[in-house]
Design a protein around this motif. Structure first.
Motif, PDB file in Angstrom:
ATOM      1  N   VAL A  97       0.832  -1.214   0.000  1.00 46.08           N
ATOM      2  CA  VAL A  97       0.000   0.000   0.000  1.00 46.08           C
ATOM      3  C   VAL A  97       0.859   1.253   0.000  1.00 46.08           C
ATOM      4  O   VAL A  97       0.374   2.347  -0.307  1.00 46.08           O
ATOM      5  CB  VAL A  97      -0.946   0.004   1.217  1.00 46.08           C
ATOM      6  N   HIS A  98       2.126   1.117   0.338  1.00 45.01           N
ATOM      7  CA  HIS A  98       3.059   2.248   0.335  1.00 45.01           C
ATOM      8  C   HIS A  98       3.810   2.367  -0.990  1.00 45.01           C
ATOM      9  O   HIS A  98       4.694   3.218  -1.116  1.00 45.01           O
ATOM     10  CB  HIS A  98       4.070   2.104   1.474  1.00 45.01           C
ATOM     11  N   GLY A  99       3.474   1.519  -1.951  1.00 43.69           N
ATOM     12  CA  GLY A  99       4.125   1.560  -3.246  1.00 43.69           C
ATOM     13  C   GLY A  99       5.120   0.425  -3.427  1.00 43.69           C
ATOM     14  O   GLY A  99       5.121  -0.552  -2.669  1.00 43.69           O
ATOM     15  N   ALA A 100       5.972   0.561  -4.436  1.00 43.56           N
ATOM     16  CA  ALA A 100       6.965  -0.467  -4.728  1.00 43.56           C
ATOM     17  C   ALA A 100       8.201  -0.243  -3.876  1.00 43.56           C
ATOM     18  O   ALA A 100       8.573   0.893  -3.561  1.00 43.56           O
ATOM     19  CB  ALA A 100       7.331  -0.440  -6.205  1.00 43.56           C
TER      20      ALA A 100
ATOM     21  N   ILE B   1       8.708  -0.636   7.696  1.00 45.06           N
ATOM     22  CA  ILE B   1       7.320  -0.546   8.127  1.00 45.06           C
ATOM     23  C   ILE B   1       6.750  -1.954   8.232  1.00 45.06           C
ATOM     24  O   ILE B   1       6.608  -2.654   7.223  1.00 45.06           O
ATOM     25  CB  ILE B   1       6.482   0.279   7.137  1.00 45.06           C
ATOM     26  N   GLY B   2       6.459  -2.399   9.436  1.00 44.44           N
ATOM     27  CA  GLY B   2       5.917  -3.737   9.639  1.00 44.44           C
ATOM     28  C   GLY B   2       4.396  -3.748   9.627  1.00 44.44           C
ATOM     29  O   GLY B   2       3.734  -2.731   9.397  1.00 44.44           O
ATOM     30  N   GLY B   3       3.848  -4.910   9.875  1.00 42.22           N
ATOM     31  CA  GLY B   3       2.396  -5.053   9.963  1.00 42.22           C
ATOM     32  C   GLY B   3       1.671  -4.950   8.650  1.00 42.22           C
ATOM     33  O   GLY B   3       0.503  -4.556   8.608  1.00 42.22           O
TER      34      GLY B   3
ATOM     35  N   PRO C 201      10.948   1.751   1.042  1.00 40.95           N
ATOM     36  CA  PRO C 201      10.953   2.215  -0.349  1.00 40.95           C
ATOM     37  C   PRO C 201      12.371   2.208  -0.906  1.00 40.95           C
ATOM     38  O   PRO C 201      13.343   1.970  -0.182  1.00 40.95           O
ATOM     39  CB  PRO C 201      10.402   3.646  -0.229  1.00 40.95           C
ATOM     40  N   ASN C 202      12.485   2.479  -2.192  1.00 44.25           N
ATOM     41  CA  ASN C 202      13.793   2.410  -2.852  1.00 44.25           C
ATOM     42  C   ASN C 202      14.829   3.312  -2.195  1.00 44.25           C
ATOM     43  O   ASN C 202      16.000   2.947  -2.077  1.00 44.25           O
ATOM     44  CB  ASN C 202      13.645   2.774  -4.334  1.00 44.25           C
ATOM     45  N   GLU C 203      14.407   4.498  -1.754  1.00 47.69           N
ATOM     46  CA  GLU C 203      15.373   5.429  -1.179  1.00 47.69           C
ATOM     47  C   GLU C 203      15.871   4.991   0.196  1.00 47.69           C
ATOM     48  O   GLU C 203      16.815   5.571   0.733  1.00 47.69           O
ATOM     49  CB  GLU C 203      14.775   6.836  -1.083  1.00 47.69           C
ATOM     50  N   ARG C 204      15.228   3.949   0.764  1.00 47.37           N
ATOM     51  CA  ARG C 204      15.677   3.414   2.054  1.00 47.37           C
ATOM     52  C   ARG C 204      16.290   2.030   1.910  1.00 47.37           C
ATOM     53  O   ARG C 204      16.448   1.314   2.892  1.00 47.37           O
ATOM     54  CB  ARG C 204      14.498   3.343   3.013  1.00 47.37           C
ATOM     55  N   ARG C 205      16.640   1.681   0.697  1.00 49.19           N
ATOM     56  CA  ARG C 205      17.215   0.355   0.470  1.00 49.19           C
ATOM     57  C   ARG C 205      18.545   0.188   1.193  1.00 49.19           C
ATOM     58  O   ARG C 205      18.832  -0.872   1.760  1.00 49.19           O
ATOM     59  CB  ARG C 205      17.381   0.133  -1.032  1.00 49.19           C
ATOM     60  N   ASP C 206      19.352   1.194   1.198  1.00 47.93           N
ATOM     61  CA  ASP C 206      20.656   1.144   1.858  1.00 47.93           C
ATOM     62  C   ASP C 206      20.452   1.140   3.376  1.00 47.93           C
ATOM     63  O   ASP C 206      19.812   2.046   3.924  1.00 47.93           O
ATOM     64  CB  ASP C 206      21.480   2.351   1.444  1.00 47.93           C
TER      65      ASP C 206
END
Length: 240
Positions: free
Chosen positions: A83-86, A199-201, A120-125
């Protein structure tokens, strides 16, 4: 003669359609029982991990609580759409603290994969979410999930390239050289991680239950087949 052959085909189809209708009725009862069982498990009080003697049974969506230490250097990112995207699921192995004797006998000091949640992608690292790289003993509550071997639809996991499309416990354990591991993973609940990520749950629990409409369709086709045979027999009598 053709008329009798047509009637025979219609009656055969009617029997087949009727059998399929009753099969869908049975499937509907099974699905309703499954939905009720899962709802009960999801909202139950968390319990310890089941012992190895139960690992071959139905454990999906059982709510559990575990304590251990994360091995952040061996986390695995699995592609996800939420729900938060890819983005990515963050799967981190946890070394269980003080495992039950049954666990210790079966696996030594066992590891279990924890799906800590979505980034999200910007938090991959991992450096972009360093606050959530928790050290020391951590307690996690979540839902047991069965392994997802192979990959996703038309996309196979590629361990050599570190591309993952499904949460394949055994393959991830081999790729990360984890050794003995519990053969399922845990979806962490919505307890917020420091910094907000992962983000869990986000476990999606949805079971398609179209069996009633399928059953009605099969029974309707059975009635049409019987009706067709009756019409053919009546038309033959009128001709005579």
């Amino acid at each position: 003669m053709r008329r009798y052959a047509f009637v025979g085909v219609c009656l055969t189809l009617a029997a087949l359609f009727t059998a399929l209708g009753f099969w869908q009725v049975e499937r509907r009862a099974w699905k309703l029982d499954l939905i009720e069982k899962v709802e009960t498990r999801v909202h139950a009080a968390p319990s310890p991990l089941p012992p190895p003697s139960q690992w071959g049974g139905d454990l999906a969506y059982r709510r559990v609580r575990i304590t251990g230490r994360f091995l952040h250097d061996r986390e695995t990112l699995v592609q996800a759409v939420t729900v938060h995207g890819a983005g990515w699921w963050v799967l981190t192995p946890m070394r269980l603290s003080d495992p039950e004797p049954a666990f210790r006998r079966a696996t030594g000091h066992p590891l279990i994969l924890v799906n800590r949640g979505f980034v999200p992608n910007e938090r991959r690292d991992p450096a972009s979410r360093s606050a959530a790289q928790l050290a020391g003993r951590v307690t996690i509550t979540g839902l047991l999930r069965t392994s997802e071997p192979g990959g996703a639809f038309l996309r196979s996991n590629d361990p050599a390239a570190d591309r993952w499309f499904s949460r394949d416990v055994a393959a991830i354990a081999r790729a990360r050289d984890l050794g003995p591991i519990v053969p399922f993973f845990i979806d962490a609940d919505s307890t917020a991680n420091p910094g907000g990520f992962p983000i869990g749950g986000l476990t999606v629990i949805a079971f398609r239950n179209n069996h009633l409409s399928y059953a009605i369709t099969w029974f309707a086709l059975a009635l049409l087949s019987v009706g067709g045979s009756v019409m053919v027999m009546r038309s033959g009598r009128k001709r005579r």
